[in-house]
Design an enzyme around this catalytic site. Structure first.
Site, short mmCIF file in Angstrom:
data_model
loop_
_atom_site.label_atom_id
_atom_site.label_comp_id
_atom_site.label_asym_id
_atom_site.label_seq_id
_atom_site.Cartn_x
_atom_site.Cartn_y
_atom_site.Cartn_z
N GLU A 106 4.67 -0.39 -18.26
CA GLU A 106 5.65 -0.10 -17.20
C GLU A 106 6.31 -1.40 -16.72
O GLU A 106 7.51 -1.45 -16.46
CB GLU A 106 4.97 0.60 -16.02
CG GLU A 106 4.58 2.03 -16.34
CD GLU A 106 4.04 2.76 -15.12
OE1 GLU A 106 2.96 2.37 -14.65
OE2 GLU A 106 4.72 3.69 -14.64
N GLU A 126 -1.82 7.10 -19.33
CA GLU A 126 -2.29 7.59 -18.03
C GLU A 126 -2.76 9.04 -18.04
O GLU A 126 -3.76 9.38 -17.40
CB GLU A 126 -1.18 7.43 -16.97
CG GLU A 126 -0.95 6.01 -16.50
CD GLU A 126 -0.04 5.19 -17.40
OE1 GLU A 126 0.27 5.65 -18.52
OE2 GLU A 126 0.35 4.08 -16.99
#
Ligand code: NAD
Length: 687
Positions: A106, A126
């Site tokens: 990210e 995730e």
């Protein structure tokens, strides 16, 4: 404040921001603070025109520090760091090597461009931890790859290799030479020009391809909440302005990260990480393994051979007769042909892998092997004979392994003149697919041989657990206690299909009776017959499975077991012939059937598992409670999102659990061995 984990170096007018948080550069609070400070310095220092963000050591940021996820997150949060990167007027290039995963990826998506070294993997795993990316991953990735692909990547947690990432546009360049030099050149070339993903439109995609990606992701992800949440967030990226969608993503992330499911998945993550690091063999150096001989080319031997070939080992397949050898070699060949046909491997790769396989009846060739894995019939006399023969041919120092499911490893090892080199490698079927590997240590197994077993597991991509040499090791011992308890419930009034359905609804991949039919009822029948003479005659004994076998119902392979499997029918069918057989067994014992509900079935099955776990921890068969969770999840279809039976037990609270075990002991009747709870509640790895 803690130790500085980030420092800034200068390469002319380019800042090189180095993340240095060994061993994996996990994105901790100190890392976030450091990157934020460096970006602020970049902004204010007029002599700097751009920056490179790079990891020290072997990797970029391999993920976030998961231990932080169970607590209130400390400032600055990752989203604020990324915001600063995007707001900075000077370009920042992410230089990726090793792994850029989760929060690390990210952060890279918040940079103006990404340059990767060959061998890098990127991805957002995730969802596999019960959460969604919480720092813009669900918003920035679709802007690069479009919605369908972003759904596929995020929902599967795919780790994308550098070449594929370049092709997908996830990275801008793959640097063949020095990564840092290439990234600095990139930053210099971009000087003065920002290129933020947030400013891009999400590429248009047609509704059908989005729907196909959604349905595939929901199916593969078993419709867990995080999968649905990730899909929703990605789809929002094309509908809602960036800032609002970002806030929405963050809110869902915050909610999910403290959910029960996320705690359970983190527990399992740490349990798996710890299972390979055994304090009792710390410092032992694994022996090198490149050439593997597999003896017995049946179901297990062929699967083990495939797993070894795919991991890059040279494999020698040995058998007792030519026909069996031919069958095994054909099975292995069919596997690679299938992979080729489905496009999973290229022709050249499949050919190269298969070229490392040799099939032979000449046992003298064992002399070349570093590791010998025996997978012949489950019969002690046969295995002892085979080990004598192995002993005659194998070179000194070779590791000699047995894939036995139940037999006494010490008795097998005693057939050789080198019992210290003998270890159990208990694979699960199909051996090239199932993740679990039980590494069984006998009373004489050398520490470096145990370490080799664990290391081989890692090489083959397995989750390896060390277990003591006791009947059924960890997994089969617990599973038989669980199945026995389910048989008790059938005797008391539940139907097999009702129990299977309840446990499947709880999350097990299959119910115990469907599993029994699949593996064949005769295996357990033979074991019970062998144990008949030593069994406590007063102990409760359920006759139902014996009766099924006596009437020729051995499971799927005979077309009937607990269920019927008519030719041509895909699914198991409830068989009206089974009910009277069960009722007859109840009648003979004078038992009056009573009704069961789902929650009672699940609770009793779980208590039986927990009780057996306590017993084998007390015996030292398992050293750590968390190893039990690793075994059940990776080898027995226990739902990962429930964390494992030990996680479940710790959630119940001690008093409720004690009361549950009292009740279990009462219901189970004579012969029930009661475990001591403290082994399960306290003897665990980090949670
Ligand atoms: P299998 O019957 O499919 O294969 C056994 C093979 O061993 C046969 O091809 C046979 O020809 C060969 N063999 C027998 N005696 C031999 C000898 N003296 N020398 C050389 N080869 C010989 O059996 P399987 O299901 O593959 O099981 C093998 C082992 O793996 C057993 O110990 C079993 O308990 C264990 N195991 C099986 C499973 C499973 O689900 N099938 C799972 C875990 C472990």
């Amino acid at each position: 404040m803690g130790e500085a984990r980030v420092h800034l170096e200068r390469d002319g007018d380019i800042a090189v921001i180095v993340i240095d948080n060994p061993p994996l550069n996990k994105g901790s609070r100190a890392v976030r603070q450091g990157v934020l400070a460096a970006v602020q310095q970049l902004q204010t220092d007029a002599t700097l025109h751009g920056a490179v963000l790079i990891g020290a050591g072997s990797t970029f940021i391999a993920g976030s520090d998961l231990r932080e996820f169970g607590q209130p997150l400390a400032e600055p949060q990752l989203s604020a760091v990324i915001d600063a990167l995007e707001s900075c007027s000077k370009p920042v290039i992410a230089a990726l090597h090793g792994a850029a995963l989760g929060g690390g990826f990210e952060l890279a998506l918040g940079c103006d461009a990404r340059v990767a070294a060959p061998g890098t993997v990127v991805g957002l795993p995730e969802v596999t931890l019960g959460i969604i990316p919480g720092a813009g991953g669900t918003q920035r990735l679709p802007r690069l790859v479009g919605i369908p692909r972003a759904i596929r990547m995020i929902c599967s947690g795919e780790r994308m290799a550098a070449a594929a990432a370049l092709e997908a546009g996830v990275v801008d360049a793959v640097a063949e030479g020095d990564l840092r030099t290439a990234a600095v050149a990139h930053a210099r070339a971009r000087a003065g020009r920002k290129r933020r993903l947030r400013d891009r439109a999400v590429p248009a995609a047609d509704a059908a391809s989005i729907e196909a990606a959604v349905q595939a992701a929901l199916k593969a992800g078993k419709r867990r909440p995080a999968v649905q949440a990730a899909i929703d967030a990605v789809i929002e990226s094309a509908r809602v302005p960036f800032e609002a969608a970002l806030a929405g993503e963050r809110a869902v992330f915050e909610q999910l990260r403290v959910s029960r499911e996320a705690f359970a998945l983190r527990h399992q993550f740490f349990a798996e990480r710890d299972s390979a690091k055994h304090p009792s063999i710390e410092g032992a150096v694994p022996r090198a393994v490149q050439r593997v001989a597999v003896i017995g080319a049946g179901t297990m031997g062929s699967g083990i051979a495939i797993a070894c070939l795919e991991a890059g080992c040279d494999v020698l397949l040995l058998e007792q007769d030519a026909a069996a050898l031919e069958r095994g070699a054909t099975r292995i060949h069919a596997h690679f042909a299938g992979r080729l046909q489905s496009g999973k491997v290229k022709a050249a790769t499949a050919a190269a892998v298969e070229a490392r396989l040799q099939a032979s009846l000449d046992w003298s060739r064992l002399a070349d092997a570093d590791l010998v894995i025996e997978a012949v019939f489950e019969d002690l006399a046969v295995k002892r004979q085979v080990f004598e023969r192995i002993d005659a041919h194998a070179r000194p120092g070779a590791v000699l392994a047995s894939n036995t499911s139940y037999l006494d490893l010490d008795a097998i090892a005693a057939a050789t003149r080198r019992p210290q080199d003998v270890v159990g490698l208990h694979f699960f079927s199909p051996a090239n697919v199932m993740k679990l590997l039980e590494v069984v240590r006998g009373k004489t197994t050398a520490l470096d041989v145990q370490a080799t077993g664990l290391h081989v597991g890692r090489t083959l991509g397995k989750t390896a657990v060390l277990t003591g040499n006791a009947f059924g090791f960890i997994g089969n011992r617990i599973y038989s206690a669980y199945r026995r308890q389910c048989e008790f419930m059938v005797e008391e009034g539940a139907w097999p299909e009702q129990i299977d359905a309840a446990l499947q609804r709880f999350g097990f991949a299959m119910g115990p009776f469907a599993v029994a039919d699949l593996s064949g009822l005769d295996i357990a029948w033979r074991i019970r017959q062998a144990q008949a003479a030593t069994r406590d005659p007063a102990a409760r004994y359920v006759r139902i499975p014996d009766r099924l076998c006596e009437t020729g119902r051995l499971g799927r392979k005979t077309g009937a077991g607990y269920y019927a499997y008519p030719a041509g029918a895909k699914a198991a069918q409830v068989d009206p012939a089974v009910q009277p057989l069960i009722e007859q067994c109840r009648f003979e014992k004078g038992m009056v059937a009573r009704a069961f509900n789902d929650s009672e079935i699940v609770r009793r099955a779980m208590l039986a598992i927990v009780n057996e776990a306590a017993l084998l921890l007390a015996d030292g068969v398992a050293e750590r409670a968390s190893d039990v969770d690793v075994v059940l999840v990776n080898g027995y279809g226990f739902p990962r999102w429930e964390g494992g039976p030990v996680f479940w037990a710790r959630e119940q609270g001690e008093r409720a659990l004690l009361a549950g075990l009292d009740e279990l002991a009462r219901l189970s009747g004579p012969g029930f061995a009661r475990g001591e709870l403290h082994y399960v509640l306290t003897n665990g790895a980090s949670a």
